[in-house]
Write a protein that holds these residues in place. Structure first.
Motif, PDB file in Angstrom:
ATOM      1  N   SER A 158       0.812  -1.240  -0.108  1.00 42.98           N
ATOM      2  CA  SER A 158      -0.100   0.110  -0.195  1.00 42.98           C
ATOM      3  C   SER A 158       0.751   1.347  -0.103  1.00 42.98           C
ATOM      4  N   MET A 159       2.180   1.029   0.333  1.00 42.20           N
ATOM      5  CA  MET A 159       3.094   2.232   0.368  1.00 42.20           C
ATOM      6  C   MET A 159       4.136   2.104  -0.722  1.00 42.20           C
ATOM      7  N   VAL A 160       5.001   1.442  -0.628  1.00 39.24           N
ATOM      8  CA  VAL A 160       6.447   1.191  -1.305  1.00 39.24           C
ATOM      9  C   VAL A 160       5.970   1.166  -2.829  1.00 39.24           C
ATOM     10  N   ARG A 161       4.992  -0.099  -3.071  1.00 36.29           N
ATOM     11  CA  ARG A 161       4.826  -0.543  -4.668  1.00 36.29           C
ATOM     12  C   ARG A 161       3.612   0.655  -5.096  1.00 36.29           C
ATOM     13  N   LYS A 162       2.913   1.134  -4.352  1.00 28.49           N
ATOM     14  CA  LYS A 162       1.872   2.060  -4.797  1.00 28.49           C
ATOM     15  C   LYS A 162       2.657   3.521  -5.291  1.00 28.49           C
ATOM     16  N   TRP A 163       3.486   3.641  -4.037  1.00 27.50           N
ATOM     17  CA  TRP A 163       3.826   5.336  -4.159  1.00 27.50           C
ATOM     18  C   TRP A 163       5.094   5.554  -5.027  1.00 27.50           C
ATOM     19  N   PHE A 164       5.644   4.342  -5.509  1.00 23.69           N
ATOM     20  CA  PHE A 164       7.001   4.650  -6.335  1.00 23.69           C
ATOM     21  C   PHE A 164       7.087   3.529  -7.292  1.00 23.69           C
ATOM     22  N   LYS A 165       7.988   3.954  -8.657  1.00 27.93           N
ATOM     23  CA  LYS A 165       7.912   3.243  -9.607  1.00 27.93           C
ATOM     24  C   LYS A 165       9.375   2.784  -9.523  1.00 27.93           C
ATOM     25  N   GLU A 166       9.596   1.808  -8.441  1.00 25.04           N
ATOM     26  CA  GLU A 166      10.844   1.192  -8.359  1.00 25.04           C
ATOM     27  C   GLU A 166      10.890  -0.077  -8.141  1.00 25.04           C
ATOM     28  N   PRO A 167      10.899  -1.016  -9.131  1.00 27.93           N
ATOM     29  CA  PRO A 167      11.033  -2.545  -9.022  1.00 27.93           C
ATOM     30  C   PRO A 167      12.159  -3.112  -8.272  1.00 27.93           C
ATOM     31  N   ARG A 168      13.237  -2.289  -8.115  1.00 22.71           N
ATOM     32  CA  ARG A 168      14.443  -2.918  -7.725  1.00 22.71           C
ATOM     33  C   ARG A 168      14.312  -2.985  -5.931  1.00 22.71           C
ATOM     34  N   ILE A 169      13.134  -2.615  -5.575  1.00 28.00           N
ATOM     35  CA  ILE A 169      12.834  -2.811  -4.148  1.00 28.00           C
ATOM     36  C   ILE A 169      12.627  -4.105  -3.775  1.00 28.00           C
ATOM     37  N   HIS A 170      12.432  -4.850  -4.904  1.00 25.26           N
ATOM     38  CA  HIS A 170      12.266  -6.511  -4.333  1.00 25.26           C
ATOM     39  C   HIS A 170      13.287  -6.902  -4.117  1.00 25.26           C
ATOM     40  N   ALA A 171      14.540  -6.376  -4.285  1.00 23.21           N
ATOM     41  CA  ALA A 171      15.799  -7.107  -3.830  1.00 23.21           C
ATOM     42  C   ALA A 171      16.217  -6.110  -2.604  1.00 23.21           C
ATOM     43  N   ALA A 172      15.468  -5.562  -2.163  1.00 21.48           N
ATOM     44  CA  ALA A 172      15.883  -4.746  -0.684  1.00 21.48           C
ATOM     45  C   ALA A 172      15.002  -5.008   0.514  1.00 21.48           C
ATOM     46  N   LEU A 173      13.659  -5.434   0.176  1.00 19.65           N
ATOM     47  CA  LEU A 173      12.707  -5.597   1.466  1.00 19.65           C
ATOM     48  C   LEU A 173      12.859  -7.195   1.624  1.00 19.65           C
ATOM     49  N   VAL A 174      13.249  -7.377   2.821  1.00 14.69           N
ATOM     50  CA  VAL A 174      13.599  -8.830   3.376  1.00 14.69           C
ATOM     51  C   VAL A 174      12.713  -9.206   4.525  1.00 14.69           C
ATOM     52  N   CYS A 175      12.115 -10.376   3.997  1.00 15.78           N
ATOM     53  CA  CYS A 175      11.029 -10.670   4.728  1.00 15.78           C
ATOM     54  C   CYS A 175      11.442 -12.121   5.666  1.00 15.78           C
ATOM     55  N   ALA A 176      12.993 -12.288   6.181  1.00 20.98           N
ATOM     56  CA  ALA A 176      13.461 -12.866   7.099  1.00 20.98           C
ATOM     57  C   ALA A 176      13.460 -14.434   6.767  1.00 20.98           C
ATOM     58  N   ALA A 177      13.675 -14.712   5.543  1.00 22.77           N
ATOM     59  CA  ALA A 177      13.629 -15.975   4.964  1.00 22.77           C
ATOM     60  C   ALA A 177      14.826 -16.281   4.299  1.00 22.77           C
ATOM     61  N   VAL A 178      15.452 -17.412   4.351  1.00 25.60           N
ATOM     62  CA  VAL A 178      16.833 -17.755   3.593  1.00 25.60           C
ATOM     63  C   VAL A 178      16.679 -17.259   2.256  1.00 25.60           C
ATOM     64  N   SER A 179      15.898 -17.772   1.548  1.00 31.80           N
ATOM     65  CA  SER A 179      15.595 -17.345   0.022  1.00 31.80           C
ATOM     66  C   SER A 179      15.302 -16.137  -0.301  1.00 31.80           C
ATOM     67  N   CYS A 180      15.248 -15.237   0.682  1.00 33.74           N
ATOM     68  CA  CYS A 180      14.806 -13.660   0.650  1.00 33.74           C
ATOM     69  C   CYS A 180      16.307 -13.159  -0.123  1.00 33.74           C
ATOM     70  N   PRO A 181      16.106 -11.919  -0.592  1.00 36.50           N
ATOM     71  CA  PRO A 181      17.456 -11.230  -0.980  1.00 36.50           C
ATOM     72  C   PRO A 181      18.246 -10.883   0.460  1.00 36.50           C
ATOM     73  N   PRO A 182      19.368 -10.783   0.355  1.00 38.59           N
ATOM     74  CA  PRO A 182      20.482 -10.492   1.680  1.00 38.59           C
ATOM     75  C   PRO A 182      20.018  -9.272   2.338  1.00 38.59           C
ATOM     76  N   LEU A 183      19.927  -9.575   3.577  1.00 40.48           N
ATOM     77  CA  LEU A 183      19.506  -8.143   4.394  1.00 40.48           C
ATOM     78  C   LEU A 183      20.900  -7.415   4.261  1.00 40.48           C
ATOM     79  N   ARG A 184      20.752  -6.071   3.903  1.00 37.90           N
ATOM     80  CA  ARG A 184      21.849  -5.570   4.012  1.00 37.90           C
ATOM     81  C   ARG A 184      22.549  -5.067   5.569  1.00 37.90           C
ATOM     82  N   ASN A 185      23.934  -4.952   5.582  1.00 36.98           N
ATOM     83  CA  ASN A 185      24.442  -4.682   6.992  1.00 36.98           C
ATOM     84  C   ASN A 185      24.804  -3.381   7.072  1.00 36.98           C
ATOM     85  N   GLU A 186      23.708  -2.428   6.253  1.00 30.65           N
ATOM     86  CA  GLU A 186      23.858  -1.243   6.496  1.00 30.65           C
ATOM     87  C   GLU A 186      22.435  -0.511   6.269  1.00 30.65           C
ATOM     88  N   ALA A 187      22.263   0.731   6.603  1.00 24.84           N
ATOM     89  CA  ALA A 187      20.674   1.272   6.578  1.00 24.84           C
ATOM     90  C   ALA A 187      20.710   1.762   5.128  1.00 24.84           C
TER      91      ALA A 187
END
Length: 292
Positions: A158-187
């Motif tokens: 309702s926020m990120v995908r709706k308000w922004f035209k940025e498909p690369r967010i799918h490599a940045a949002l991490v839902c705590a699973a092994v197959s998720c993209p790597p959680l970045r060790n920086e903000a």
């Protein structure tokens, strides 16, 4: 005289209203300026608890260590919860998106830490185990944002995908699973956001356990993360120049073939843009250091 007196009173009211408007505007700007867009505290916490693999393509979270710093995490997230929508709206687009990505990842960490005992007692091994019969963990309203109770789905859909035209967010949002993209060790931070999103997509596509190009003689196929199946449409709208998954893979072809045995043949296949795309099973185990 009455007309003059009435006019004077109106002028006084207008002046008072205008002054109040100016003061509110200044207060809003000062309030906005108070927010730390460098995310110093969150950045330091991530550096302490996120471990990077030797090939730098994967990360895991030391949730046991994070659980011992639960109050630190909660204090940081309280700052996010205190941001008002009017304050958020004064920020630049990169500041807004950085905030939402950090909030999503931060509140996901909170969801795991708040239920850490379930994992230590083997009552849960995946974030999916934190849901209920009728509610997924992503639908649980367990935090406040913009003055209202929200869930993780609200931030992502309702926020990120709706308000922004940025498909690369799918490599940045991490839902705590092994197959998720790597959680970045920086903000994520506004002045580095484009580079960070680009790097996240490179890391994600370069990891053969998640995404790879498979050759069969002159033919072959792409075997991709199920994330690209679930959100395929986000890569077909022309945003960031991607009109198809073929466009995405072509743009990141060097990452896809990194370290592989037949990079030249793989590049040739990628450029043909007419190969089959299949999707890998998703490993929902917790992205904990125990599952490295």
């Amino acid at each position: 005289m009455k007309t003059s007196h009435s006019t004077s009173k109106r002028l006084v009211r207008y002046a008072a209203t205008f002054s109040a408007f100016i003061l509110l505007s200044i207060a809003a700007k000062l309030h906005a300026a108070e927010f730390d867009h460098s995310y110093t505290g969150f950045d330091q916490l991530l550096k302490q608890v996120v471990q990077v693999s030797k090939d730098h393509k994967q990360t895991r979270v030391d949730y046991q260590k994070l659980a011992m710093q639960k109050e630190t995490l909660n204090t940081l997230l309280t700052v996010y919860s205190n941001v008002t929508k009017s304050q958020y709206d004064t920020w630049s687009k990169t500041q807004e998106l950085s905030f939402l990505i950090n909030a999503y990842n931060g509140f996901t960490l909170k969801l795991i830490v708040d239920n850490w005992q379930e994992f230590t007692e083997d009552d849960a091994e995946s974030i999916r185990d934190l849901g209920s019969l009728f509610t997924t963990p992503w639908e649980k309203k367990f935090f406040t944002l913009f003055g209202e109770k929200h869930n993780l789905d609200d931030i992502e859909h309702s926020m990120v995908r709706k308000w922004f035209k940025e498909p690369r967010i799918h490599a940045a949002l991490v839902c705590a699973a092994v197959s998720c993209p790597p959680l970045r060790n920086e903000a994520f931070v506004a002045d580095q956001l484009t580079l960070q999103l680009d790097n996240q997509m490179q890391l994600f596509l370069a990891d053969n356990s998640r995404n790879e190009i498979l050759l069969d003689g002159q033919n072959g196929q792409a075997s991709l993360s199920s994330i690209f199946k679930w959100y395929r449409g986000d890569f077909e709208k022309g945003d960031e120049g991607f009109n198809s998954l073929f466009d995405l893979l072509s743009a990141y072809s060097e990452a896809l073939v990194e370290g592989d045995n037949n990079p030249q043949e793989q590049r040739a296949l990628i450029q043909r843009a007419d190969y089959p795309i299949i999707f890998k099973d998703y490993d929902w185990r917790l992205n904990d250091v125990a599952n490295f």
